[in-house]
Write a protein that holds these residues in place. Structure first.
Motif, mmCIF file in Angstrom:
data_model
loop_
_atom_site.group_PDB
_atom_site.id
_atom_site.type_symbol
_atom_site.label_atom_id
_atom_site.label_comp_id
_atom_site.label_asym_id
_atom_site.label_seq_id
_atom_site.Cartn_x
_atom_site.Cartn_y
_atom_site.Cartn_z
ATOM 1 N N THR A 1 -3.544 99.445 26.800
ATOM 2 C CA THR A 1 -4.726 100.127 26.640
ATOM 3 C C THR A 1 -5.511 100.254 27.963
ATOM 4 O O THR A 1 -5.859 99.486 28.809
ATOM 5 C CB THR A 1 -5.818 99.476 25.865
ATOM 6 N N THR B 1 -14.199 99.449 21.571
ATOM 7 C CA THR B 1 -13.699 100.898 20.960
ATOM 8 C C THR B 1 -13.470 100.832 19.477
ATOM 9 O O THR B 1 -13.585 99.522 18.904
ATOM 10 C CB THR B 1 -12.302 101.288 21.716
ATOM 11 N N ASN C 1 -10.525 100.676 18.109
ATOM 12 C CA ASN C 1 -9.465 99.621 18.096
ATOM 13 C C ASN C 1 -9.651 98.525 18.579
ATOM 14 O O ASN C 1 -9.235 97.421 17.967
ATOM 15 C CB ASN C 1 -8.484 100.198 18.953
ATOM 16 N N GLU D 1 -11.103 111.255 18.595
ATOM 17 C CA GLU D 1 -10.043 110.737 17.840
ATOM 18 C C GLU D 1 -10.206 111.256 16.222
ATOM 19 O O GLU D 1 -9.519 111.700 15.539
ATOM 20 C CB GLU D 1 -9.818 109.255 17.823
ATOM 21 N N ARG E 1 -7.957 113.411 13.755
ATOM 22 C CA ARG E 1 -7.237 112.937 12.435
ATOM 23 C C ARG E 1 -7.680 113.738 11.361
ATOM 24 O O ARG E 1 -7.184 114.063 10.119
ATOM 25 C CB ARG E 1 -8.184 111.323 12.168
ATOM 26 N N TRP F 1 -2.224 103.725 23.108
ATOM 27 C CA TRP F 1 -3.127 103.226 22.581
ATOM 28 C C TRP F 1 -3.518 103.838 21.019
ATOM 29 O O TRP F 1 -3.526 103.143 19.928
ATOM 30 C CB TRP F 1 -4.504 102.709 22.814
ATOM 31 N N PHE F 2 -3.339 105.049 20.997
ATOM 32 C CA PHE F 2 -3.265 105.881 19.758
ATOM 33 C C PHE F 2 -2.103 105.339 18.827
ATOM 34 O O PHE F 2 -2.439 105.426 17.651
ATOM 35 C CB PHE F 2 -3.566 107.227 19.917
ATOM 36 N N THR G 1 -0.791 102.533 17.940
ATOM 37 C CA THR G 1 -1.085 101.417 16.827
ATOM 38 C C THR G 1 -2.247 101.906 16.239
ATOM 39 O O THR G 1 -2.553 101.680 14.851
ATOM 40 C CB THR G 1 -1.444 100.248 17.705
ATOM 41 N N SER G 2 -3.377 102.612 16.576
ATOM 42 C CA SER G 2 -4.464 103.242 15.752
ATOM 43 C C SER G 2 -4.054 104.130 14.828
ATOM 44 O O SER G 2 -4.300 103.726 13.653
ATOM 45 C CB SER G 2 -5.310 104.169 16.700
ATOM 46 N N ASN H 1 -1.966 101.509 12.152
ATOM 47 C CA ASN H 1 -2.829 100.570 11.559
ATOM 48 C C ASN H 1 -3.704 101.642 10.446
ATOM 49 O O ASN H 1 -4.254 100.791 9.327
ATOM 50 C CB ASN H 1 -3.903 99.877 12.567
ATOM 51 N N ASP H 2 -4.281 102.724 10.640
ATOM 52 C CA ASP H 2 -4.985 103.341 9.886
ATOM 53 C C ASP H 2 -4.329 104.962 9.982
ATOM 54 O O ASP H 2 -4.959 105.695 10.821
ATOM 55 C CB ASP H 2 -6.317 103.494 10.458
ATOM 56 N N ASP I 1 -4.208 97.780 19.671
ATOM 57 C CA ASP I 1 -4.289 98.853 20.805
ATOM 58 C C ASP I 1 -2.994 99.136 21.614
ATOM 59 O O ASP I 1 -3.459 99.887 22.525
ATOM 60 C CB ASP I 1 -5.554 98.098 21.695
#
Length: 431
Positions: free
Chosen positions: A16, A47, A49, A261, A265, A277-278, A280-281, A284-285, A346
């Motif tokens: 990150t 953040t 994350n 972000e 989405r 890092w996006f 894993t974001s 995860n979601d 992240d």
């Protein structure tokens, strides 16, 4: 920042760009408590994350590995932790331990402790980010800075069957998306989060400048080139061209990073230029659509991946106990549970030799990692504009001005010629 060496491929991956710095060393921030424990300040940043709980648990865990240290956590008011650390330093409050604060200026001014060869013996890229041959920031991570994450449903609706590889294909894809009523590219940079404005420019400069001239920022510094260099002008004009064609989400530059972000989405645009890092974001979601990723398009179609390698902890040379502060920094880096937690949250990847990310990482993380590893193999990993590392880095004081110029490019209030003239002027003022 120099390109990542091929030998790093097994050990270096993602990180990150947004980590932290801390408050004061020396007389005002560190203090000895009863029982001989030294309190050290550590500035984090938060953040979506990286919430407070993640930092708190990691700090508590590493404290247990370094007897005699107690960490006082401070939180940067925004992700520009370098500027914040400079503000603290002006009142003799330079952080004792600083994460991902640009060491330029601090190091030359004698404000940071040097890490020795023995300290760095377990790192896969121990010379990354060197300033005058010395390391002042642990070369902990490698992190792609400008990849294109995209809404697969939007691409299907617009009749785009495969992600574009060449610049001509990219322009064609943008045109098809716009014709289908879909905004092609999400952009950010609102409020204090102007860093989010950079990713389009980072992509074009990586593909058009740094892939052929990794020493470009050094040539700027020694005066042999200016930002009016034809290759840099070409890369800048690509950003201006996208703005002129109406391919950016114009509302994006008024949004904070978190809202930027959220907007992607929610379907604000088909493509989201962003750091790794996006991945894993999104894993995860998950957004309500399938997300893919591809490298920034080039004229010849060969994938280029602008990357930050470094970004670890630095230690104040004036910390009450420099040795304990360095030990904490090294233990933080080597603690696998901490590394795994940040990787899962992240997209960070620890470059301690032999480290492997958790096996249960999600599919978008693995796609992102594959793009990076291929670029390492092809030797097309480049520095990332405005956050180049060490002797190859532009002045840290240029970071905020260049982000503001990027916003002007994205909104179409500046063209390439005007942006370059302003950038040369800003550089002259800070060099």
């Amino acid at each position: 920042m120099a390109s990542v060496k091929t030998g790093v491929v097994a050990a270096a991956t993602l990180l990150t760009v947004a980590l932290a710095g801390c408050t004061s060393g020396g007389n005002s921030s560190s203090s000895s408590t009863e029982g001989g424990t030294v309190e050290l300040t550590m500035l984090t940043f938060e953040t979506p994350n990286l919430p407070a709980t993640l930092w708190d648990s990691a700090i508590a865990r590493v404290e247990q590995k370094v007897p005699g240290v107690k960490i006082k956590k401070l939180v940067a008011p925004n992700v520009d932790r370098t500027t914040y650390a400079k503000q603290l330093a002006t009142s003799s409050q330079l952080p004792d331990v600083m994460m991902a604060v640009n060491p330029q200026g601090f190091a030359e001014g004698g404000q940071l402790a040097e890490f020795t060869k023995d300290d760095l013996k377990d790192f896969a890229s121990p010379e990354s980010g060197a300033i005058n041959g010395k390391i002042y920031q642990l070369p902990t991570n490698a992190q792609p800075q400008s990849l294109l994450y995209y809404n697969k449903a939007n691409f299907t609706k617009a009749g785009i069957t495969t992600p574009p590889k060449t610049w001509a294909e990219f322009l064609d894809a943008c045109a098809k998306l716009k014709a289908a009523g879909i905004t092609p590219i999400a952009v950010g940079g609102g409020g204090q989060d102007t860093f989010a404005s950079m990713y389009t420019w980072v992509g074009t400069v990586g593909t058009d400048v740094y892939v052929g001239d990794p020493a470009f920022s050094r040539e700027i510094k020694d005066g042999s080139k200016t930002f009016a260099d034809p290759l840099f002008a070409k890369a800048t004009d690509k950003v201006a061209q996208l703005a002129k064609l109406g391919y950016f989400d114009k509302q994006g530059t008024s949004r904070s990073y978190a809202d930027h972000e959220k907007a992607f989405r929610a379907g604000s645009a088909a493509m989201y230029p962003m750091g790794s890092w996006f991945a894993t974001s999104a894993d995860n979601d998950k957004p309500p659509f399938e997300v893919g990723v591809f490298a920034w398009p080039t004229d010849d179609g060969k994938a280029v991946v602008p990357t930050l390698t470094g970004g670890g902890l630095s230690v104040s040379a004036k910390a009450e106990n420099v040795d304990l502060a360095k030990k904490f920094a090294l233990e933080w880096t080597k603690d696998k549970e901490t590394s795994d937690a940040f990787t899962k949250a992240d997209g960070t990847f620890n470059t301690i030799a032999g480290y492997q990310p958790p096996a249960d990482m999600g599919p978008l993380f693995k796609e992102t990692l594959a793009l990076y590893n291929q670029a390492v193999q092809d030797k097309t990993v480049t520095p990332a504009l405005s956050i180049e590392q060490g002797d190859n880095g532009l002045p840290a004081d240029l970071t905020v001005p260049i982000q503001q110029i990027a916003v002007e490019l994205l909104t179409g209030t500046s063209d390439a010629q005007a942006a370059i003239a302003k950038l040369d002027k800003e550089y002259a003022a800070v060099k």
